[in-house]
Design a protein around this motif. Structure first.
Motif, PDB file in Angstrom:
ATOM      1  N   TRP A 157       0.807  -1.214   0.000  1.00  0.00           N
ATOM      2  CA  TRP A 157       0.000   0.000   0.000  1.00  0.00           C
ATOM      3  C   TRP A 157       0.844   1.270   0.000  1.00  0.00           C
ATOM      4  CZ3 TRP A 157      -4.156  -1.319   4.240  1.00  0.00           C
ATOM      5  CH2 TRP A 157      -5.085  -2.218   3.722  1.00  0.00           C
ATOM      6  N   PHE A 164      -0.021   4.030  -2.328  1.00  0.00           N
ATOM      7  CA  PHE A 164      -1.234   4.813  -2.066  1.00  0.00           C
ATOM      8  C   PHE A 164      -1.080   5.751  -0.876  1.00  0.00           C
ATOM      9  CE2 PHE A 164      -2.596   0.506  -3.522  1.00  0.00           C
ATOM     10  CZ  PHE A 164      -2.905   0.870  -4.821  1.00  0.00           C
ATOM     11  N   HIS A 165      -0.041   5.507  -0.078  1.00  0.00           N
ATOM     12  CA  HIS A 165       0.128   6.269   1.159  1.00  0.00           C
ATOM     13  C   HIS A 165       0.940   7.535   0.939  1.00  0.00           C
ATOM     14  CE1 HIS A 165      -1.032   2.849   4.147  1.00  0.00           C
ATOM     15  NE2 HIS A 165      -1.985   3.144   3.286  1.00  0.00           N
ATOM     16  N   THR A 166       0.415   8.383   0.084  1.00  0.00           N
ATOM     17  CA  THR A 166       1.013   9.697  -0.111  1.00  0.00           C
ATOM     18  C   THR A 166       0.554  10.598   1.036  1.00  0.00           C
ATOM     19  OG1 THR A 166      -0.850  10.548  -1.391  1.00  0.00           O
ATOM     20  CG2 THR A 166       0.922   9.413  -2.625  1.00  0.00           C
ATOM     21  N   LYS A 183      -0.898  13.412   0.927  1.00  0.00           N
ATOM     22  CA  LYS A 183      -2.255  13.902   0.628  1.00  0.00           C
ATOM     23  C   LYS A 183      -3.299  12.847   0.941  1.00  0.00           C
ATOM     24  CE  LYS A 183      -4.095  13.452  -3.379  1.00  0.00           C
ATOM     25  NZ  LYS A 183      -5.348  12.731  -3.243  1.00  0.00           N
ATOM     26  N   ASN A 184      -3.094  11.636   0.455  1.00  0.00           N
ATOM     27  CA  ASN A 184      -4.077  10.576   0.685  1.00  0.00           C
ATOM     28  C   ASN A 184      -4.217  10.244   2.163  1.00  0.00           C
ATOM     29  OD1 ASN A 184      -4.513  10.427  -2.049  1.00  0.00           O
ATOM     30  ND2 ASN A 184      -3.446   8.489  -2.340  1.00  0.00           N
ATOM     31  N   LEU A 185      -3.100  10.198   2.861  1.00  0.00           N
ATOM     32  CA  LEU A 185      -3.154   9.888   4.288  1.00  0.00           C
ATOM     33  C   LEU A 185      -3.835  11.005   5.076  1.00  0.00           C
ATOM     34  CD1 LEU A 185       0.351   8.261   4.661  1.00  0.00           C
ATOM     35  CD2 LEU A 185      -1.865   7.094   4.938  1.00  0.00           C
ATOM     36  N   MET A 216      -6.119  13.024   3.917  1.00  0.00           N
ATOM     37  CA  MET A 216      -7.543  12.938   3.604  1.00  0.00           C
ATOM     38  C   MET A 216      -8.198  11.782   4.368  1.00  0.00           C
ATOM     39  SD  MET A 216      -7.479  13.845  -0.454  1.00  0.00           S
ATOM     40  CE  MET A 216      -9.254  13.653  -0.655  1.00  0.00           C
ATOM     41  N   ALA A 217      -7.522  10.648   4.439  1.00  0.00           N
ATOM     42  CA  ALA A 217      -8.052   9.513   5.194  1.00  0.00           C
ATOM     43  C   ALA A 217      -8.161   9.864   6.677  1.00  0.00           C
ATOM     44  CB  ALA A 217      -7.162   8.290   4.989  1.00  0.00           C
ATOM     45  N   TYR A 268      -3.914   6.388  11.193  1.00  0.00           N
ATOM     46  CA  TYR A 268      -3.634   7.282  10.069  1.00  0.00           C
ATOM     47  C   TYR A 268      -2.665   8.391  10.449  1.00  0.00           C
ATOM     48  CZ  TYR A 268      -6.758   5.127   6.717  1.00  0.00           C
ATOM     49  OH  TYR A 268      -7.330   4.247   5.834  1.00  0.00           O
TER      50      TYR A 268
END
Length: 117
Positions: free
Chosen positions: A20, A23-25, A27-29, A31-32, A75
């Motif tokens: 993963w 996917f763990h940029t 930004k993505n983290l 947002m999560a 997160y």
């Protein structure tokens, strides 16, 4: 598991085992993390102050709040790890800054924000 270092390593391994990292940029983290904070807020949204203070005694709501706090923690730990931020150091630094901005004499018993820098 009893330390933040151990938790960080466990979360890192969990993500790695599933490939993963891609996917763990940041930004993505982030947002999560915001999404999970929203889910925590939803659990507390319509409670009175008294109900929210006693939420962990509620056999249905308490476990849900605990689970959401777990999600938020995971997160946050993952985001800090990806960015190379030591969470303890960042929190200690922020607490020191807050102590300078909100002295005991100026802020005791008040929710008002007083900018003293």
């Amino acid at each position: 598991m009893s330390s933040l270092t151990e938790l960080t390593e466990a979360v890192r391994a969990f993500a790695s085992e599933r490939h993963w990292e891609q996917f763990h940029t940041p930004k993505n983290l982030a947002m999560a993390l915001a999404g999970e904070v929203g889910e925590l807020l939803a659990e507390l949204q319509w409670l009175t102050p008294e109900q929210s203070a006693a939420v962990m005694q509620d056999p249905d709501l308490g476990p849900r709040v605990r689970a959401e706090i777990g999600d938020v923690t995971i997160y946050l730990v993952r985001l800090a790890d990806v960015l190379g931020i030591d969470l303890i150091e960042a929190a200690v630094d922020k607490l020191g800054e807050a102590g300078r901005r909100y002295t005991v004499e100026a802020a005791r018993g008040s929710a008002a924000k007083i900018d003293q820098l």
